[in-house]
Design a protein around this motif. Structure first.
Motif, PDB file in Angstrom:
ATOM      1  N   GLU A 643       0.920  -1.125   0.097  1.00 49.19           N
ATOM      2  CA  GLU A 643      -0.099  -0.294  -0.126  1.00 49.19           C
ATOM      3  C   GLU A 643       0.694   0.987  -0.257  1.00 49.19           C
ATOM      4  O   GLU A 643       0.611   2.290  -0.811  1.00 49.19           O
ATOM      5  CB  GLU A 643      -0.766  -0.168   1.362  1.00 49.19           C
ATOM      6  CG  GLU A 643      -2.496  -0.674   1.313  1.00 49.19           C
ATOM      7  CD  GLU A 643      -2.876  -0.779   2.113  1.00 49.19           C
ATOM      8  OE1 GLU A 643      -4.107  -2.358   2.102  1.00 49.19           O
ATOM      9  OE2 GLU A 643      -2.229  -0.628   3.107  1.00 49.19           O
ATOM     10  N   GLY A 644       1.676   1.169   0.733  1.00 49.31           N
ATOM     11  CA  GLY A 644       2.579   2.913   0.487  1.00 49.31           C
ATOM     12  C   GLY A 644       3.138   2.325  -0.258  1.00 49.31           C
ATOM     13  O   GLY A 644       3.823   3.625  -1.127  1.00 49.31           O
ATOM     14  N   TRP A 645       3.836   1.440  -1.585  1.00 48.55           N
ATOM     15  CA  TRP A 645       4.077   1.581  -2.340  1.00 48.55           C
ATOM     16  C   TRP A 645       3.686   2.121  -3.816  1.00 48.55           C
ATOM     17  O   TRP A 645       3.692   2.987  -3.934  1.00 48.55           O
ATOM     18  CB  TRP A 645       4.929   0.489  -3.279  1.00 48.55           C
ATOM     19  CG  TRP A 645       6.646   0.017  -2.688  1.00 48.55           C
ATOM     20  CD1 TRP A 645       6.567  -0.894  -2.265  1.00 48.55           C
ATOM     21  CD2 TRP A 645       7.505   0.736  -2.630  1.00 48.55           C
ATOM     22  NE1 TRP A 645       8.303  -0.988  -1.179  1.00 48.55           N
ATOM     23  CE2 TRP A 645       8.324  -0.172  -2.062  1.00 48.55           C
ATOM     24  CE3 TRP A 645       8.355   2.274  -3.864  1.00 48.55           C
ATOM     25  CZ2 TRP A 645       9.811   0.698  -2.345  1.00 48.55           C
ATOM     26  CZ3 TRP A 645       9.413   2.603  -3.574  1.00 48.55           C
ATOM     27  CH2 TRP A 645      10.368   1.784  -2.512  1.00 48.55           C
ATOM     28  N   ILE A 646       1.882   1.579  -3.224  1.00 46.70           N
ATOM     29  CA  ILE A 646       1.071   1.942  -4.247  1.00 46.70           C
ATOM     30  C   ILE A 646       1.184   3.712  -4.406  1.00 46.70           C
ATOM     31  O   ILE A 646       0.551   4.733  -5.183  1.00 46.70           O
ATOM     32  CB  ILE A 646       0.186   1.691  -3.908  1.00 46.70           C
ATOM     33  CG1 ILE A 646       0.127  -0.147  -4.909  1.00 46.70           C
ATOM     34  CG2 ILE A 646      -1.089   2.307  -4.237  1.00 46.70           C
ATOM     35  CD1 ILE A 646      -1.450  -0.692  -4.588  1.00 46.70           C
ATOM     36  N   LEU A 647       1.396   3.911  -3.021  1.00 49.85           N
ATOM     37  CA  LEU A 647       0.096   5.556  -2.849  1.00 49.85           C
ATOM     38  C   LEU A 647       1.943   6.327  -3.031  1.00 49.85           C
ATOM     39  O   LEU A 647       1.880   7.017  -3.912  1.00 49.85           O
ATOM     40  CB  LEU A 647       0.646   6.073  -1.489  1.00 49.85           C
ATOM     41  CG  LEU A 647      -0.804   5.145  -0.595  1.00 49.85           C
ATOM     42  CD1 LEU A 647      -0.830   5.556   0.855  1.00 49.85           C
ATOM     43  CD2 LEU A 647      -1.565   6.454  -1.095  1.00 49.85           C
ATOM     44  N   TYR A 648       3.185   5.728  -3.194  1.00 53.37           N
ATOM     45  CA  TYR A 648       4.478   6.405  -3.188  1.00 53.37           C
ATOM     46  C   TYR A 648       4.215   6.410  -4.767  1.00 53.37           C
ATOM     47  O   TYR A 648       4.842   7.808  -5.036  1.00 53.37           O
ATOM     48  CB  TYR A 648       5.541   5.682  -2.757  1.00 53.37           C
ATOM     49  CG  TYR A 648       7.043   6.329  -3.172  1.00 53.37           C
ATOM     50  CD1 TYR A 648       7.591   7.484  -2.301  1.00 53.37           C
ATOM     51  CD2 TYR A 648       7.811   6.307  -4.639  1.00 53.37           C
ATOM     52  CE1 TYR A 648       8.133   8.024  -3.413  1.00 53.37           C
ATOM     53  CE2 TYR A 648       8.731   6.258  -4.741  1.00 53.37           C
ATOM     54  CZ  TYR A 648       9.559   7.730  -4.249  1.00 53.37           C
ATOM     55  OH  TYR A 648      10.179   8.140  -4.558  1.00 53.37           O
ATOM     56  N   ASP A 649       4.158   5.293  -5.423  1.00 54.10           N
ATOM     57  CA  ASP A 649       3.851   6.370  -7.322  1.00 54.10           C
ATOM     58  C   ASP A 649       3.244   6.628  -7.628  1.00 54.10           C
ATOM     59  O   ASP A 649       3.340   6.945  -8.561  1.00 54.10           O
ATOM     60  CB  ASP A 649       4.098   3.927  -7.691  1.00 54.10           C
ATOM     61  CG  ASP A 649       5.185   3.599  -7.236  1.00 54.10           C
ATOM     62  OD1 ASP A 649       6.410   4.279  -6.921  1.00 54.10           O
ATOM     63  OD2 ASP A 649       5.241   2.561  -7.503  1.00 54.10           O
ATOM     64  N   THR A 650       2.439   7.307  -7.217  1.00 56.27           N
ATOM     65  CA  THR A 650       0.804   7.884  -7.663  1.00 56.27           C
ATOM     66  C   THR A 650       1.440   8.891  -6.735  1.00 56.27           C
ATOM     67  O   THR A 650       0.725  10.075  -7.176  1.00 56.27           O
ATOM     68  CB  THR A 650      -0.165   7.508  -7.362  1.00 56.27           C
ATOM     69  OG1 THR A 650      -0.279   6.766  -5.837  1.00 56.27           O
ATOM     70  CG2 THR A 650      -0.370   5.778  -7.608  1.00 56.27           C
ATOM     71  N   GLY A 651       2.522   9.023  -6.170  1.00 59.53           N
ATOM     72  CA  GLY A 651       3.022  10.307  -5.695  1.00 59.53           C
ATOM     73  C   GLY A 651       2.609  11.341  -4.333  1.00 59.53           C
ATOM     74  O   GLY A 651       2.384  12.553  -4.096  1.00 59.53           O
TER      75      GLY A 651
END
Length: 888
Positions: A643-651
């Motif tokens: 979930e953290g990577w999803i949020l990071y990758d979307t700015g």
């Protein structure tokens, strides 16, 4: 090797007879008796390079000029015109294939919307564009952050309420004495009302009750012939007294609204409009009420129904009732439901409908509306060109020609492709060739698509010459590589065919090119390589269909898989290490696809898959893999990391860090620490954060993980040490990363050598990376920094051959030319790349060059176009300000 590649004259009937199952059942070149009769035909028709479709996009000859014009207009236009300019900017970026930029333009159109109708259209369009990203909205919500464009609007709040007329107007003195009350008789029912209150509802009622009409003398008025029920009349009476509607049913509201329209009771109509809009609870309800809203000219209700239709796209456009409403409306009705956003509305509807079924009647209806509501040449160009593409697909050739001709005459040169195709279909091949030749001679410089299109109308060496020119001008066009590869294979040049298709697959992972290479490998009986490519294709698009959509990719994968050796889980991991170490990203994708068929640790594998897809510049597929990793996480702490990577990758960096910390609170893990360190290193401008990043990476390395990820962590740690000028520690990290075969660590170690003033060692280190890495364009680019100018030029020429989308080589060569006072050649070098890649840095440098030679107009144009690509780039803003001050 078998020969099965067709000539240009391969007939469609042969293609339709393709039966790959029978051929794939053959064992290593030995045909079974049952397959022998059909096999030769299959071999002769196995590959056919389809003619590329004409794209239904706005593709101006000079997109830089158009972007600059849009930016200039945005600087000076009234606020209410900004959103429509951002829509045009969206269309330009769509034609360029810039997904991220076009989405940002759509976001800007939504943010700058001046009316509720624009808010509804652009908000719904954004929601459609972000299909599959609902999980991001949910994750942001869990962090206390919300995405407004995903939330339906309260339409009524955007419309000013109609207030009661002034007391003076409602109580005009009369010469006659009239009673204060009046009774309205409907059948046997009598409804007693206050005369003054009813008169205040509208001018017609005031004239009836206080004017020179017979009714003004009556205490009882018969309303039986006015098609209103006693229940509705009681609602009207109550509203006249209290000014609000309370607890009125939907059907009664509909009746009262009709009554209000008939007697011009604007305040009552507005109240009914608002109440009905608040009752919309479903698609069925919206469908039921939209006709009524349009018939009774109720803007709040109509806009609310429209919002439901748009919010539910694309599903709503598969409902014939919705489509029928949206295509049969007249201009006045469209104004009721969409206000001044009519063109934007049908831009959205036609685009979504074309993605569902570009040949359908509903798409035709939306496109005809798009043309009808176009207000200027740019909008007409888009409408006519789209309509031409759609008519061509439907084989409505006369209508297609009219549409393409209209777009072409308005200055859309790309529509010449449609006219040429139609000419060819009608047997005028020479005319089509001459049409494109005329286009090429009229445009300076010509573009790659022009030569590609002309190649369809000639043969032999002329065709190949045009395709070579197309690739020279625009190396991102896939058709020329595919055609050349198949032509070479037909001449028994298998190695050359593979080299040709590998040229583009080295920098652009196009499904159609993977399919061609899959077929080439089948022709060479290299089933393992063929399996690799089909599995990579299915990773990108799980439902991919091959051979012009005739065969499911999964089915072919199953058939090819029977011809390769089965790998155990241990074999797969060994293969993954090998391919990852060799920087063979497509091979790594294939291995992971195979592992996902059986391996229990799917979360980890999907995460690895997402990393590869990001490296291959496939962000949408990468996000899909990340979401699958989240779905298949084996524990809460693992899920939080994904979930953290999803949020990071979307700015959403802060929210990503928050998820990493939540994961660590549950359990200390390599991935949680790595995410926290990576996000902090990338986002923090504070130099003191380096020590925190080092600490986090050290904590990560203490946790269990596999060598692939530990190598990445060591590499990142080395980079932080370099930034802190701790070169010995950095070198240790890179050497340890290389021990676990993290090949990219050669690049970090080369940087350490260079900073130690050992340029030769740095060059040698990068040479090792080039020798090991299968995808090595970036390695050549980096090595160019560690050698003299001539060797650097050679390396950068290699970079451009391997990956023409990398912009640094063009900038370097242009800078060298500028140093040599070859200004025009320097600008031409940058223009070569700008023609097919909208890049901020290329435009920035060309603007600076134009400023240097005193060409203020061209410099200003490039500045404005660059700011369309990145409106907040500080250096670009400063250059724009400086150049703008020089403009006369």
């Amino acid at each position: 090797m078998r020969t099965f590649y067709p000539s240009d004259s391969c007939k469609e009937s042969q293609l339709n007879s393709l039966n790959p199952q029978s051929w794939l059942q053959v064992e290593r070149g030995k045909l079974s008796s049952s397959a022998s009769s059909s096999a030769p035909l299959c071999r002769e028709s196995f590959i056919k390079v389809p003619q590329p479709q004409i794209l239904p996009h706005y593709k101006p000859v000079n997109y830089v000029e158009v972007l600059a014009q849009i930016h200039e207009e945005l600087e000076t236009c009234p606020l209410q015109e900004r959103s429509i300019l951002y829509l045009l900017q969206y269309q330009v970026f769509r034609g360029l294939g810039e997904t991220k930029l076009r989405r940002r333009s759509l976001q800007s159109a939504w943010q700058e919307a001046a009316t509720v109708h624009e808010k509804v259209v652009f908000g719904s369009w954004l929601r459609y564009e972000k299909q599959g990203e609902e999980v991001i909205t949910d994750l942001l919500s869990s962090c206390g952050k919300f995405s407004e464009e995903f939330v339906p609007l309260d339409i009524a709040s955007y419309f000013p309420a109609i207030t009661a007329s002034s007391p003076e107007a409602a109580s005009v003195k009369t010469k006659r004495s009239v009673s204060k009350n009046v009774v309205f008789k409907i059948g046997e029912d009598k409804i007693a009302c206050q005369r003054q209150k009813i008169a205040s509802l509208s001018a017609p009622f005031h004239a009836m009750l206080y004017g020179n009409f017979t009714e003004s003398l009556l205490d009882e008025i018969d309303m039986s012939e006015n098609h209103v029920s006693s229940s509705a009349m009681r609602v009207v009476r109550d509203f006249s007294v209290v000014g609000v509607l309370i607890g009125v049913s939907k059907n009664l509201l509909l009746e009262v609204l009709v009554f209000a329209n008939k007697f011009c009771c604007e305040r009552l109509k507005d109240a009914c409009d608002r109440e009905l809009a608040s009752l919309i609870s479903s698609m069925e309800c919206a469908i039921e009420l939209m006709d009524f809203a349009l018939e009774e000219n109720s803007p709040i209700l109509a806009t609310s129904c429209l919002q439901v239709f748009l919010y539910e796209m694309p599903d709503s456009l598969t409902d014939e009732r919705v489509v029928e409403v949206l295509t049969r409306v007249n201009r006045s009705q469209v104004s009721t439901m969409a206000g001044k956003a009519s063109f934007s509305l049908y831009s959205c509807l036609s685009e979504v409908s074309m993605r569902i079924d570009p040949r359908s009647d509903k798409t035709l209806g939306f496109l005809e509306k798009l043309v009808d509501f176009a207000e200027n040449d740019r909008q007409q160009v888009l409408g006519f060109h789209r309509l031409g593409c759609m008519r061509l697909l439907r084989k409505e050739y006369r209508e297609a020609e009219e549409a393409f001709e209209s777009a072409f005459n308005l200055g859309h040169v790309y529509s010449a492709t449609g006219l040429a195709r139609l000419g060819y279909i009608q047997g005028h091949r020479l005319w089509a060739y001459e049409k494109l030749s005329s286009v090429i001679s009229s445009v300076s410089p010509p573009l790659g698509w022009m030569y590609q299109e002309r190649s369809f109308y000639c043969e032999g060496d002329k065709k190949l010459e045009d395709l070579e020119k197309a690739t020279e001008l625009d190396p991102t066009l896939t058709y020329p590589y595919m055609y050349r590869a198949v032509t070479l294979m037909s001449k028994q040049s298998a190695k050359a065919a593979l080299e040709e298709i590998n040229r583009i697959l080295g920098f652009k992972l196009a499904l159609e090119c993977l399919e061609i290479r899959f077929c080439l490998y089948l022709g060479m009986d290299d089933y393992e390589a063929a399996l690799r490519d089909i599995q990579a294709a299915l990773t990108l698009c799980p439902d991919y269909r091959m051979f012009d959509g005739k065969v499911a990719g999964r089915q072919l994968r199953t058939l090819v898989y029977e011809h390769v050796e089965n790998w155990t889980t241990a074999d797969c991991w060994m293969q993954l290490y090998e391919k990852w170490s060799n920087v063979d990203d497509i091979g790594s994708l294939s291995v992971i696809y195979q592992m996902l068929e059986s391996d229990a640790c799917k979360g980890v594998l999907y995460f690895r898959q997402s990393l590869l897809l990001l490296r291959l510049n496939c962000p949408e597929a990468a996000m899909r893999s990340l979401q699958l990793a989240r779905e298949h996480a084996s524990s809460d702490h693992e899920r939080l990391v994904y979930e953290g990577w999803i949020l990071y990758d979307t700015g959403h960096c802060e929210e990503g860090l928050q998820k990493a910390k939540e994961s660590i609170r549950i359990k200390r893990s390599f991935e949680a620490y790595f995410l926290q360190a990576y996000a902090l290193a990338e986002s923090s401008l504070d130099p003191s954060s380096s020590s925190t990043v080092v600490s986090l990476l050290e904590d990560a390395l203490k946790c269990p993980s596999d060598r692939l990820r530990k190598g990445q962590a060591l590499n990142n740690l080395g980079s932080v040490y370099v930034d802190c000028e701790k070169l010995d520690l950095a070198a240790d990290c890179y050497i340890n990363a290389l021990k676990v075969r993290h090949t990219r660590a050669h690049q970090g170690l080369a940087r350490v050598h260079f900073l130690r003033n050992d340029k030769a060692a740095a060059y040698e280190e990068m040479t090792r990376l080039i020798e090991k890495a299968q995808n090595n364009a970036s390695a050549y680019e980096k090595r160019s920094e560690y050698c003299d100018r001539e060797l650097a030029k050679s390396d950068l020429e290699m970079v451009t051959r391997l990956d023409p989308l990398r912009v640094y080589p063009y900038r370097y060569r242009a800078a060298v030319l500028m140093d040599s006072r070859k200004e025009r050649e320097a600008i031409a070098e940058l223009s070569r790349a700008i023609a097919f890649k909208a890049d901020l840095h290329l435009l920035h440098l060309r603007a600076a060059f134009h400023e240097h030679i005193g060409d203020v107009t061209s410099a200003l144009r490039d500045c404005r176009a660059a700011l369309s690509v990145d409106p907040n780039h500080q250096e670009m803003l400063e250059l724009h300000s400086r150049v703008n001050s020089h403009e006369p």
